[in-house]
Design a protein around this motif. Structure first.
Motif, PDB file in Angstrom:
ATOM      1  N   PRO A 185      -0.850   2.231  43.122  1.00 43.11           N
ATOM      2  CA  PRO A 185      -1.581   1.792  41.929  1.00 43.11           C
ATOM      3  C   PRO A 185      -2.866   1.059  42.301  1.00 43.11           C
ATOM      4  O   PRO A 185      -3.148   0.826  43.475  1.00 43.11           O
ATOM      5  N   VAL A 186      -3.605   0.682  41.290  1.00 43.92           N
ATOM      6  CA  VAL A 186      -4.802  -0.141  41.471  1.00 43.92           C
ATOM      7  C   VAL A 186      -4.376  -1.603  41.389  1.00 43.92           C
ATOM      8  O   VAL A 186      -3.799  -2.039  40.391  1.00 43.92           O
ATOM      9  N   VAL A 187      -4.651  -2.367  42.442  1.00 42.10           N
ATOM     10  CA  VAL A 187      -4.298  -3.786  42.489  1.00 42.10           C
ATOM     11  C   VAL A 187      -5.521  -4.608  42.126  1.00 42.10           C
ATOM     12  O   VAL A 187      -6.574  -4.491  42.754  1.00 42.10           O
ATOM     13  N   GLU A 391      -2.347  -0.328  36.318  1.00 43.47           N
ATOM     14  CA  GLU A 391      -1.647   0.717  35.554  1.00 43.47           C
ATOM     15  C   GLU A 391      -0.597   0.128  34.615  1.00 43.47           C
ATOM     16  O   GLU A 391      -0.355   0.666  33.528  1.00 43.47           O
ATOM     17  N   LEU A 392       0.045  -0.968  35.036  1.00 45.19           N
ATOM     18  CA  LEU A 392       1.072  -1.571  34.190  1.00 45.19           C
ATOM     19  C   LEU A 392       0.444  -2.263  32.987  1.00 45.19           C
ATOM     20  O   LEU A 392       0.906  -2.094  31.853  1.00 45.19           O
ATOM     21  N   THR A 393      -0.599  -3.037  33.212  1.00 49.16           N
ATOM     22  CA  THR A 393      -1.186  -3.812  32.116  1.00 49.16           C
ATOM     23  C   THR A 393      -2.022  -2.967  31.165  1.00 49.16           C
ATOM     24  O   THR A 393      -2.086  -3.259  29.971  1.00 49.16           O
ATOM     25  N   GLY A 545       6.271   5.795  47.922  1.00 46.53           N
ATOM     26  CA  GLY A 545       6.027   6.592  46.719  1.00 46.53           C
ATOM     27  C   GLY A 545       6.737   7.926  46.721  1.00 46.53           C
ATOM     28  O   GLY A 545       6.639   8.681  45.740  1.00 46.53           O
ATOM     29  N   THR A 546       7.477   8.242  47.794  1.00 47.51           N
ATOM     30  CA  THR A 546       8.205   9.521  47.852  1.00 47.51           C
ATOM     31  C   THR A 546       9.351   9.522  46.843  1.00 47.51           C
ATOM     32  O   THR A 546      10.191   8.616  46.839  1.00 47.51           O
ATOM     33  N   TYR A 596       7.948   2.439  40.611  1.00 43.94           N
ATOM     34  CA  TYR A 596       7.189   2.309  41.858  1.00 43.94           C
ATOM     35  C   TYR A 596       6.140   1.201  41.754  1.00 43.94           C
ATOM     36  O   TYR A 596       5.988   0.375  42.656  1.00 43.94           O
ATOM     37  N   TYR A 597       5.432   1.141  40.641  1.00 34.04           N
ATOM     38  CA  TYR A 597       4.393   0.126  40.480  1.00 34.04           C
ATOM     39  C   TYR A 597       4.989  -1.277  40.429  1.00 34.04           C
ATOM     40  O   TYR A 597       4.369  -2.243  40.890  1.00 34.04           O
TER      41      TYR A 597
END
Length: 660
Positions: A185-187, A391-393, A545-546, A596-597
């Motif tokens: 994800p984007v941190v 991605e979560l927010t 991420g697999t 995953y995130y």
């Protein structure tokens, strides 16, 4: 007849023999009788449980027997063994062991006894655990090779029993052609000027850093309150160590945006200055107790100073919270820190003494990294936010969402006592800050009986922080075996559902939807990348991420395997996720990505962990609670344990993430 309750010295012909009865009391032992061969093996062995060591020698203990003529006479154990068991006792002055029925006087010479080898169920020492892990740490290529060798040696193809039941073992491992890898994800962090910036996340390993790349500051840096250092190992007494540690902590903390380090801390040493230990030598139990008492006194003094300052500075009470950084090389001091933090209300953060000492020139970067990791934990404890997952927010949690994690830890087989249930719940919209609930329950009980009440408390906390209840709840429940899945749904999900329905009806709001996922790490499934270029890390494991959700998963229920972490040692163990209820109707792809995130949300490191942070926090909370009650016996009252586990209200309100 006296029983020995502590290590005792015996003398046999001028030779010293030290016997510690704790080594074998309650253990299964065998004693030999009959002729003894050159290897020391007796003709016959008898197996019993050892009850106690008796303070009497084999030649000194006598008892009455009836001989062949019907006459009673006195005989000692040495003579009895020689005459009736054809056994020669070589050390008649050694003590005897009480074996078998506790109500009978079955005494056996100590020299004949051997402890029967049994699986060790207690906690291993740290150095042994380290050696075991290193010995078992083999990469997937070598592990699969060993599995293949074992398969060939087992000759399953010729087993008549397997043939009779129609079971055949495939020669080659199952190949998953359509396994997928979720991108990281984007941190979101801050740059050196304080502007929001995306961290430079390694696309293959999922790692990022606050020292390399654009990320330089915490997303929301905390202010350090009045603080002190308790030196539990005497490491800061060495010249230059204290000043260097504090200066580096201040420098790195301010670089990350934290404030308050410029307030000079009080440094208090609580070690015994007259005690000198050799390298590798451990404190005796007596010294450990004395050390704990010195720590207790130090905390009381800190609390007293805080009270005096508060009485003199009315209106500034919020600024006189006390943070204690403690250098500890053992778990002894940690236990006392947990008690002072949870019960007394002093926030603590622990760091090992070896990580405080001034490093050599070639180890400067390692020292800085360890201090940086400590600051990740410290900022979170002080209610700061280290980073967030974009991605979560901005995508998956646009609707108010609460993440729950639950775990139950049980006492070791040798210890007995109560089990600890822990539930953590996010209370901010970014799902980065969590509160916790801990409670004792009957030892070995896996189910959390009052899950509805616990959820009600966490929902109230969420509403207090955000002004409204969440619209969605995502629960990750750890530590449940397959046989308990239906029971968990009935005993834990249903009470959660009932509480949500009650709130929905009372508040007149939309239905609060629940997704309940069981997290499993105890399985034997392992994966190996098909090609060398697909491997990650030193051991060439599958990348973070697999995801595998075909062939080896449940044929009709929703289930998937996700490897979310980088394998540091050995072969990575993927986590298995089983969905037992889903009101939110997540697609498998979305649920896998969310899961995953959430593995990136663990605040103590800058890389994904092996399962969602909420579950990790629940494990940490239960572990902390066990330190508070580990001395309680197996017959301890649950109400009394619950009182001892009550968190100080000021601490829980100010610093809800004190447990990380």
């Amino acid at each position: 007849m006296a029983k020995i309750e502590k290590p005792v010295l015996f003398f046999n012909n001028g030779c010293r023999l030290q016997v510690d009865f704790r080594l074998f009391v309650g253990k299964l032992i065998k004693y030999g009788t009959g002729p003894r061969d050159a290897r020391g093996v007796y003709q016959k062995y008898h197996t019993y449980t050892a009850n106690a060591l008796i303070f009497q020698s084999a030649e000194g203990y006598t008892f009455d027997i009836t001989d062949e003529n019907g006459a009673k006479r006195s005989i000692n154990i040495v003579e009895y063994m020689r005459k009736f068991k054809n056994t020669v006792i070589r050390h008649p002055k050694w003590p005897v062991v009480h074996v078998g029925n506790r109500n009978m006087t079955n005494y056996v010479p100590l020299e004949l006894c051997t402890i029967v080898t049994q699986p060790y169920k207690g906690k291993m020492e740290a150095n042994l655990t380290s050696k075991m892990i290193k010995g078992a740490a083999v990469g997937p290529k070598e592990r699969f090779k060993k599995i293949e060798e074992s398969r060939k040696g087992s000759e399953f193809g010729t087993c008549e029993v397997l043939k009779e039941f129609g079971i055949a073992i495939e020669e080659n491992p199952i190949v998953i052609e359509n396994a997928s890898v979720i991108p990281p994800p984007v941190v979101r962090t801050l740059d050196s000027r304080g502007a929001k910036v995306d961290a430079n996340v390694n696309q293959k390993e999922g790692k990022w850093s606050f020292t390399n790349g654009p990320s330089r500051k915490f997303l929301q840096a905390a202010t350090l309150p009045k603080w002190a250092i308790l030196d539990c190992d005497g490491v800061l007494k060495k010249e230059g160590v204290s000043g260097y540690f504090i200066s580096k902590l201040t420098e790195l903390g301010e670089n990350l945006g934290m404030k308050g380090f410029r307030i000079t801390p009080e440094v208090k040493c609580v070690t015994n200055g007259n005690l000198r230990l050799r390298h590798g030598e451990k404190l005796s139990k007596v010294e450990q107790e004395r050390k704990l008492e010195r720590i207790r006194v130090a905390f009381k003094e800190l609390k007293k100073q805080e009270a005096e300052r508060r009485s003199g500075y009315r209106g500034l009470t919020d600024r006189w919270e006390r943070l204690c950084l403690r250098q500890s090389g053992s778990g002894t001091c940690d236990k006392q820190a947990f008690q002072q933090r949870e019960v007394v209300g002093i926030l603590t953060a622990c760091i090992k003494s070896k990580n405080v000492k001034k490093p050599e020139l070639n180890k400067q970067s390692q020292f800085i990294q360890k201090i940086g990791n400590f600051l990740l934990k410290l900022n979170s404890k002080l209610s700061g936010t280290n980073f967030s997952i974009k991605e979560l927010t901005e995508k998956y949690f646009e609707e108010k969402t609460m993440i729950l994690g639950a775990d139950v830890t049980h006492p070791s087989p040798n210890a007995g006592g109560a089990s600890i249930a822990a539930v953590t719940a996010s209370f901010d919209l970014s799902c980065m800050r969590y509160s916790m609930h801990i409670q004792p329950q009957d030892g070995g009980q896996e189910l959390i009986a009052n899950m509805g009440e616990i959820l009600a408390g966490q929902l109230a906390k969420f509403k207090e922080s955000n002004g409204a209840y969440p619209k969605r709840i995502l629960m990750f429940r750890d530590g449940v075996s397959e046989g308990y899945f239906p029971t968990v749904k009935q005993e834990e999900y249903e009470p959660m559902k009932a509480i949500c329905e009650s709130i929905t009806e009372k508040e007149g709001i939309d239905k609060i939807k629940i997704t309940f996922v069981i997290v499993k790490k105890r399985h034997h499934t392992r994966f190996q990348p098909m090609g060398a270029k697909d491997g990650v890390g030193t051991f060439q494991n599958i990348p973070p991420g697999t995801v595998v959700d075909t062939k080896i998963v449940h044929p009709s229920e929703r289930e998937f395997f996700l490897n979310s972490h980088v394998g540091i040692q050995g072969t990575s163990k993927p986590t298995r996720y089983h969905v037992i209820h889903d009101d939110n109707n997540f697609t498998m792809g979305d649920l896998q990505k969310i899961t995953y995130y959430l593995c990136y949300g663990f605040v103590r490191c800058t890389q994904p962990v092996s399962y969602p942070a909420a579950t990790y926090y629940a494990h940490l909370a239960a572990f902390r609670a066990r330190h508070l009650i580990e001395r309680e016996g197996e017959n301890a009252d649950l109400k009394d344990l619950e009182r001892k586990l009550t968190i100080h209200p000021d601490l829980a309100k100010r610093y809800p993430m004190f447990f990380v």
